[in-house]
Write a protein that holds these residues in place. Structure first.
Motif: not given
Length: 513
Positions: A432-449
């Motif tokens: 019943g839970k909502v799951y979210v899968g995320l990939v940050n492909a950038n090899a050098t930079q973090a990302t905030e979202l």
């Protein structure tokens, strides 16, 4: 001073762009179910993929259950492996099932011409394979021999496996130790028949399929899903020909294959380790082609099968690099790194997005071969980054897909190649839970979202992140693991839930509140 100001402006601009990135999950718009068999596995008689890697024999000092390694089976069970495909691959179209039954000491020794020219002692045959599937709690996908077999041989194999009566073949199965029929969930008629399975034209294959399928009979309660051998990569001609030509015979799905080569060249594929960032992005960006291949082929199926009865199974996929130096090139031994974990996750996202037709996929392969889950050496074993990616995505097995979009998605560019920096998938799990899968492909930079679910903002998310310091970080036998999941969570602040994705990372979270 001018250079410092320019650098500051650039940094602020990048920060502003990152702050604008938003992931929106439409929790009130359920889509098709993400079939658990999208997380299927593949075990071929290839190198040490089965022998030594999983099968050591009942007499081995390595702890085993009826010949299958306890440590490997235990790790695979933790993945909730839903399906295993066997015995190939190219090996399938030279495999004769009668050579793999009866006392193991009396089974013939053959030459595995496809993979290294080494002896094949047939120690793992029909009974051993089904024992493996049953130990894992997995469904069985058997690949029949169209290339060098006969309709009679294939029909008799199915009868041997599934017959409930007192036919000679059913009695032979009982004599060999199995009273009740085996449960055959999926059965393929040939493999890669455009290549190693016979170098056929699709029209010729259709005629053979129609001929052979006419004689494949099982009890009604043990009828497998019948799979036709389809095309590969960007090809659509096989799907078109099969969709038109296989009406009126047992036909439930088309298989399709596609591997990822960093260079795109078979003669020099690229190294599994020590690669430049240009090959990091070329590997990950390849999944955009995979998505295109799937969509083009399923669009053809939509024309000929609007009721969507025919599945599209991507039953061989994964990374394929130059073989590990010093190993038999025919064993397809390669290192497994963080790059492979991201590649796996991006494939999952593609298959989730096409879940209406894609009801199965099979990574190549389970142990010691190509993009393996596990690497072994004698009594030792290690879990690869790809294993951990599969483990992170277990909640998506049989989840209901949910639309998810990325607003202001940053573009990741290396040299002349670009791809979306962030990839997202979402689903409502069986819990019943909502799951979210995320990939940050950038090899050098973090990302905030920022994350939004439906019309609101979740109170928190909790899950795991998979990343490491180097692009080619790996888990090696006898050394501390460099790529293992770590806890990941975030809390909403002032009506905003911000996730900080490290560079080159995979994150899977459950939404709370």
């Amino acid at each position: 001073m001018k250079k410092q100001l320019l650098a500051l402006v650039a940094t602020l601009a990048l920060a502003a762009q990152a702050a604008d990135v938003k992931v929106v999950v439409s929790a009130d718009q359920p889509g098709p179910v993400i079939h658990r068999n999208i997380y299927g596995q593949f075990a071929e008689h290839l190198g040490t993929g089965i022998y030594e890697g999983m099968w050591v024999g009942p007499e081995s000092k390595i702890p085993n259950v009826r010949g299958w390694r306890k440590d490997v089976i235990g790790a695979l069970k933790d993945l909730h492996v839903p399906l295993v495909r066997w015995p190939g691959g190219c090996f399938a179209d030279e495999y004769h099932w009668r050579e793999g039954i009866g006392p193991r000491a009396k089974r013939p020794v053959k030459v595995n011409y496809n993979w290294g020219g080494v002896p094949e002692n047939n120690a793992v045959g029909t009974h051993e394979f089904f024992d493996l599937a049953e130990q894992l709690g997995a469904e069985a996908y058997v690949n029949g021999n169209l290339g060098t077999g006969s309709p009679q041989e294939m029909a008799e194999w199915l009868e041997y496996m599934t017959s409930e009566g007192n036919s000679t073949l059913a009695q032979l199965r009982r004599k060999n130790g199995r009273d009740k029929p085996f449960r055959v969930h999926y059965f393929a008629i040939g493999n890669e028949n455009w290549g190693c399975g016979g170098n056929m034209r699709p029209e010729y294959y259709v005629d053979l399929y129609r001929h052979w399928a006419s004689f494949l009979r099982t009890p009604a309660n043990n009828r497998p899903i019948f799979i036709a051998s389809g095309g590969h990569d960007a090809r659509t001609d096989w799907t078109e020909t099969l969709a038109k030509g296989l009406k009126g015979v047992p036909f439930d799905a088309i298989s399709h294959h596609g591997y990822t080569l960093p260079t795109g060249k078979w003669e020099k594929k690229g190294s599994a380790v020590g690669f430049p960032e240009a090959e990091w992005i070329s590997t990950l960006a390849h999944t955009q082609k995979v998505d295109e291949w799937v969509r083009k082929n399923t669009a053809i199926l939509d024309q000929h099968d609007p009721a969507k009865k025919v599945g599209f199974y991507f039953d061989e996929w994964g990374s394929w690099y130059d073989p590990e130096p010093g190993t038999n090139p025919g064993f397809l031994v390669q290192r497994n790194t963080l790059r492979d974990a991201l590649l796996a996750a991006l494939h999952f996202h593609v298959f989730h997005a096409n879940a209406e037709r894609v009801k199965m996929s099979n990574v190549a392969q389970m142990v010691n071969v190509l993009q393996a889950m596990i690497l072994t050496s004698k009594d030792k074993f290690v879990l690869t980054p790809t294993y951990h990616a599969f483990k992170l995505y277990v909640p998506f097995q049989d989840a209901t897909s949910l639309p998810a979009t990325v607003e202001n998605n940053p573009v990741y560019t290396v040299d002349k190649l670009s791809m979306p920096g962030i990839s997202v998938t979402a689903g409502r799990g069986k819990d019943g839970k909502v799951y979210v899968g995320l990939v940050n492909a950038n090899a050098t930079q973090a990302t905030e979202l920022d994350l939004q679910v439906g019309a609101g903002v979740p109170k928190a998310v909790k899950g795991q992140v998979l990343t490491a310091g180097a692009m080619d970080a790996q888990n090696e036998l006898g050394k501390p693991a460099q790529v293992v999941p770590q806890a990941f969570e975030a809390q909403a602040v002032n009506g905003k839930l911000t996730l900080k994705l490290p560079a080159k990372s995979v994150v899977v979270v459950a939404v709370e509140g």
